[in-house]
Motif scaffolding. Sequence first.
Motif, PDB file in Angstrom:
ATOM      1  N   PHE A   1       0.838  -1.191   0.000  1.00 15.95           N
ATOM      2  CA  PHE A   1       0.000   0.000   0.000  1.00 15.95           C
ATOM      3  C   PHE A   1       0.876   1.246   0.000  1.00 15.95           C
ATOM      4  O   PHE A   1       2.076   1.194   0.287  1.00 15.95           O
ATOM      5  CB  PHE A   1      -0.937   0.001   1.218  1.00 15.95           C
ATOM      6  N   SER A   2       0.257   2.354  -0.305  1.00 18.14           N
ATOM      7  CA  SER A   2       0.919   3.650  -0.355  1.00 18.14           C
ATOM      8  C   SER A   2       1.318   4.104   1.046  1.00 18.14           C
ATOM      9  O   SER A   2       0.617   3.827   2.020  1.00 18.14           O
ATOM     10  CB  SER A   2      -0.031   4.669  -0.977  1.00 18.14           C
ATOM     11  N   VAL A   3       2.404   4.863   1.139  1.00 16.65           N
ATOM     12  CA  VAL A   3       2.824   5.396   2.423  1.00 16.65           C
ATOM     13  C   VAL A   3       1.774   6.348   3.001  1.00 16.65           C
ATOM     14  O   VAL A   3       1.789   6.608   4.205  1.00 16.65           O
ATOM     15  CB  VAL A   3       4.198   6.102   2.367  1.00 16.65           C
ATOM     16  N   ASP A   4       0.861   6.808   2.178  1.00 17.31           N
ATOM     17  CA  ASP A   4      -0.230   7.646   2.676  1.00 17.31           C
ATOM     18  C   ASP A   4      -1.056   6.913   3.729  1.00 17.31           C
ATOM     19  O   ASP A   4      -1.656   7.537   4.600  1.00 17.31           O
ATOM     20  CB  ASP A   4      -1.164   8.080   1.540  1.00 17.31           C
ATOM     21  N   HIS A   5      -1.102   5.593   3.641  1.00 18.28           N
ATOM     22  CA  HIS A   5      -1.878   4.775   4.579  1.00 18.28           C
ATOM     23  C   HIS A   5      -1.001   4.126   5.660  1.00 18.28           C
ATOM     24  O   HIS A   5      -1.517   3.431   6.529  1.00 18.28           O
ATOM     25  CB  HIS A   5      -2.625   3.678   3.830  1.00 18.28           C
ATOM     26  N   ALA A   6       0.292   4.341   5.588  1.00 17.33           N
ATOM     27  CA  ALA A   6       1.229   3.613   6.442  1.00 17.33           C
ATOM     28  C   ALA A   6       0.967   3.820   7.932  1.00 17.33           C
ATOM     29  O   ALA A   6       0.952   2.853   8.690  1.00 17.33           O
ATOM     30  CB  ALA A   6       2.669   3.998   6.104  1.00 17.33           C
ATOM     31  N   GLN A   7       0.769   5.028   8.358  1.00 15.54           N
ATOM     32  CA  GLN A   7       0.586   5.281   9.787  1.00 15.54           C
ATOM     33  C   GLN A   7      -0.659   4.572  10.322  1.00 15.54           C
ATOM     34  O   GLN A   7      -0.622   3.930  11.369  1.00 15.54           O
ATOM     35  CB  GLN A   7       0.499   6.776  10.082  1.00 15.54           C
ATOM     36  N   PHE A   8      -1.756   4.648   9.584  1.00 17.38           N
ATOM     37  CA  PHE A   8      -3.001   4.004  10.006  1.00 17.38           C
ATOM     38  C   PHE A   8      -2.833   2.484  10.064  1.00 17.38           C
ATOM     39  O   PHE A   8      -3.202   1.840  11.043  1.00 17.38           O
ATOM     40  CB  PHE A   8      -4.130   4.384   9.036  1.00 17.38           C
ATOM     41  N   VAL A   9      -2.256   1.919   9.007  1.00 14.95           N
ATOM     42  CA  VAL A   9      -2.051   0.468   8.963  1.00 14.95           C
ATOM     43  C   VAL A   9      -1.103   0.037  10.079  1.00 14.95           C
ATOM     44  O   VAL A   9      -1.363  -0.932  10.793  1.00 14.95           O
ATOM     45  CB  VAL A   9      -1.521   0.022   7.578  1.00 14.95           C
ATOM     46  N   TYR A  10      -0.017   0.779  10.260  1.00 16.96           N
ATOM     47  CA  TYR A  10       0.961   0.425  11.280  1.00 16.96           C
ATOM     48  C   TYR A  10       0.339   0.400  12.677  1.00 16.96           C
ATOM     49  O   TYR A  10       0.603  -0.517  13.461  1.00 16.96           O
ATOM     50  CB  TYR A  10       2.144   1.394  11.245  1.00 16.96           C
ATOM     51  N   LEU A  11      -0.486   1.388  12.984  1.00 16.51           N
ATOM     52  CA  LEU A  11      -1.136   1.421  14.300  1.00 16.51           C
ATOM     53  C   LEU A  11      -1.990   0.180  14.538  1.00 16.51           C
ATOM     54  O   LEU A  11      -2.005  -0.376  15.636  1.00 16.51           O
ATOM     55  CB  LEU A  11      -1.983   2.682  14.444  1.00 16.51           C
ATOM     56  N   HIS A  12      -2.685  -0.280  13.515  1.00 16.88           N
ATOM     57  CA  HIS A  12      -3.510  -1.482  13.657  1.00 16.88           C
ATOM     58  C   HIS A  12      -2.650  -2.739  13.768  1.00 16.88           C
ATOM     59  O   HIS A  12      -2.945  -3.620  14.587  1.00 16.88           O
ATOM     60  CB  HIS A  12      -4.495  -1.602  12.500  1.00 16.88           C
ATOM     61  N   VAL A  13      -1.597  -2.821  12.971  1.00 19.54           N
ATOM     62  CA  VAL A  13      -0.715  -3.987  13.049  1.00 19.54           C
ATOM     63  C   VAL A  13      -0.049  -4.039  14.426  1.00 19.54           C
ATOM     64  O   VAL A  13      -0.019  -5.092  15.071  1.00 19.54           O
ATOM     65  CB  VAL A  13       0.338  -3.966  11.915  1.00 19.54           C
ATOM     66  N   GLN A  14       0.428  -2.890  14.904  1.00 20.76           N
ATOM     67  CA  GLN A  14       1.112  -2.874  16.193  1.00 20.76           C
ATOM     68  C   GLN A  14       0.157  -3.168  17.354  1.00 20.76           C
ATOM     69  O   GLN A  14       0.567  -3.702  18.374  1.00 20.76           O
ATOM     70  CB  GLN A  14       1.824  -1.545  16.409  1.00 20.76           C
TER      71      GLN A  14
END
Length: 141
Positions: free
Chosen positions: A41-54
Amino acid sequence: MKDSSSFQYHIEQACEPLLNELDDLITWQWDEHLSCLLAEFSVDHAQFVYLHVQKHFPHVWDKKSIKSADPLLKHRAGFFNALKKNQQLLTQDTTGQHDIMASWWPWGHGATVSVRLFQVSNLPYQAPSGLFRRLTGWART
């Protein structure tokens, strides 16, 4: 040996809450080469995805910290413990007891990120012995 469909089923079942949380944002596919679920996915979504993965995999390892991780955790992470700059391994615990781990791999060009959910290695772990054990034990003190 398990076939890929049983690996995929096991990962999907174990990670169902996470997959559901991210369902509207990213698409998962099966990575046959590494036998894992993969989302790019695009880095535009990285922070949101990362928070859920973490949230599901709260222990984060990077290139430096993985060196001091529990040897069993590194063994069970297999290929995914060989981290490069900006890559991370995310785990549910610090000892490698859980079946599933996640990898976070930003791409070199900076516009895309990959996250992989994989089943850990179930090969028997043998602690280093003899001279190698003494050397690695000395390095940790």
